[in-house]
Design an enzyme around this catalytic site. Sequence first.
Site, short mmCIF file in Angstrom:
data_model
loop_
_atom_site.label_atom_id
_atom_site.label_comp_id
_atom_site.label_asym_id
_atom_site.label_seq_id
_atom_site.Cartn_x
_atom_site.Cartn_y
_atom_site.Cartn_z
N GLY A 16 -37.08 -4.54 -139.83
CA GLY A 16 -38.04 -5.46 -140.46
C GLY A 16 -37.32 -6.72 -140.93
NE ARG A 77 -38.62 -1.12 -138.24
CZ ARG A 77 -39.57 -1.87 -138.82
NH1 ARG A 77 -40.64 -2.21 -138.14
NH2 ARG A 77 -39.45 -2.27 -140.06
CG ASP A 108 -32.92 2.82 -143.60
OD1 ASP A 108 -33.53 1.97 -142.92
OD2 ASP A 108 -33.49 3.69 -144.28
CB THR A 131 -34.19 -4.26 -145.95
OG1 THR A 131 -35.40 -3.64 -146.42
CG2 THR A 131 -33.04 -3.71 -146.77
CG ASP A 133 -38.35 -1.75 -148.04
OD1 ASP A 133 -39.26 -2.50 -148.42
OD2 ASP A 133 -38.45 -1.02 -147.04
CG ASP A 135 -34.31 0.86 -148.50
OD1 ASP A 135 -33.66 -0.15 -148.19
OD2 ASP A 135 -35.03 1.46 -147.68
NE ARG A 177 -40.76 2.65 -143.59
CZ ARG A 177 -40.46 1.90 -142.54
NH1 ARG A 177 -41.30 1.83 -141.53
NH2 ARG A 177 -39.33 1.24 -142.49
O1 F6P Z 1 -38.93 -4.08 -144.21
C1 F6P Z 1 -39.24 -2.82 -144.73
C2 F6P Z 1 -40.71 -2.68 -144.81
O2 F6P Z 1 -41.12 -3.79 -145.52
C3 F6P Z 1 -41.31 -1.43 -145.44
O3 F6P Z 1 -41.45 -1.48 -146.82
C4 F6P Z 1 -42.61 -1.31 -144.71
O4 F6P Z 1 -43.13 -0.05 -144.73
C5 F6P Z 1 -42.21 -1.72 -143.34
O5 F6P Z 1 -41.23 -2.73 -143.51
C6 F6P Z 1 -43.31 -2.16 -142.45
O6 F6P Z 1 -42.77 -2.88 -141.38
P1 F6P Z 1 -43.39 -3.07 -139.93
O7 F6P Z 1 -44.81 -3.44 -140.14
O8 F6P Z 1 -42.59 -4.15 -139.33
O9 F6P Z 1 -43.25 -1.77 -139.22
#
Ligand code: F6P
Length: 327
Positions: A16, A77, A108, A131, A133, A135, A177
Amino acid sequence: MRPRSLSHLGVLTSGGDSPGMNAAVRAVVRAIAHHGLRSSSIQRGFDGCIKGSIAPMGPRDVSNIISRGGTILGSARSEEFRTAEGRTIAAKQLRDQGIDGLVVIGGDGTFTGAHILEQEHGIPCIGLPGTIDNDLVGTDRTIGFDTAIHTAVDAIDKIRDTASSHDRLFFVEVMGRDTGYIAMQCALACGAEYVMIPEVVQSVDQLLDALSAGAGKKSSNIVIVAEGDEEGGAFVIADKVRDRTSSYDIRVSVLGHIQRGGSPTANDRILASRTGVAAVEAMLKGQSSCMVGLVNDEIAITPFKQAIAGVKTIQPDLMRVLAILSI
Ligand code: F6P
């Protein structure tokens, strides 16, 4: 640790996107040039390694991107990179281009991929925490987290305006998430009445108890919900509340990907710049398979395995402060 002799580093962003990734790319490319090495950009993360979307990139190619959101390198991804065959193709593409080390910017998933690539194919990899997040263990803040909070706080302040006008209870869902970092910080910064995060098990009944303490005294209630909360997202929790009581006029707002965009804050640009330079220098000193972060305002280097697997806890005191202040 012996200094490593490198001549050509690749740089990619993966997973992301997050605000500040461009500032990180700029820092990495310019640090590479400063140390007399060549650099190449890889488009769309590990997917670009497999497809050979690799091109030379110099210090002037990263001009005026420090303030731009998203990532000029694109991100993805990659399913194919999860396979041994995909990684073998990627390693060959990198070697064919003369790339002898990789700087990866992501979270991660990105670090997991880079770690395996280095183990299987001996290409040294180093990471920057990109990121929203927050995390990752081994850095107080990840690149993009600060901007994401600012964006979310700005939106929640606006929701408070309309919530107060109509005497409403709002459930506002923010990203996260698996973690409640964004939710927790937003709740404190916006003076929310309650927060639901995956790290702390809280039932809908507990939420209602907390809200009832302010019944009749408040013109609005805002509950921040991390998308990964155990009770469900904001819509699910709102429905559970509706099933139990009709005392509230309830609305739901999901902030979504707006939190991932926008021009990075000064803090994110500085974090990206410092860790970008440190990553290149750590790599030249012989470090690899590790993430470069900032802990107590000092550069900190953490093995990928630890950065991914470690559990970054949210200070329990933050919940207490929120409860004290939301009376
Ligand atoms: O970048 C991490 C994040 O923001 C998470 O908190 C979220 O669940 C996820 O990305 C959603 O990303 P995408 O819509 O790109 O799968």
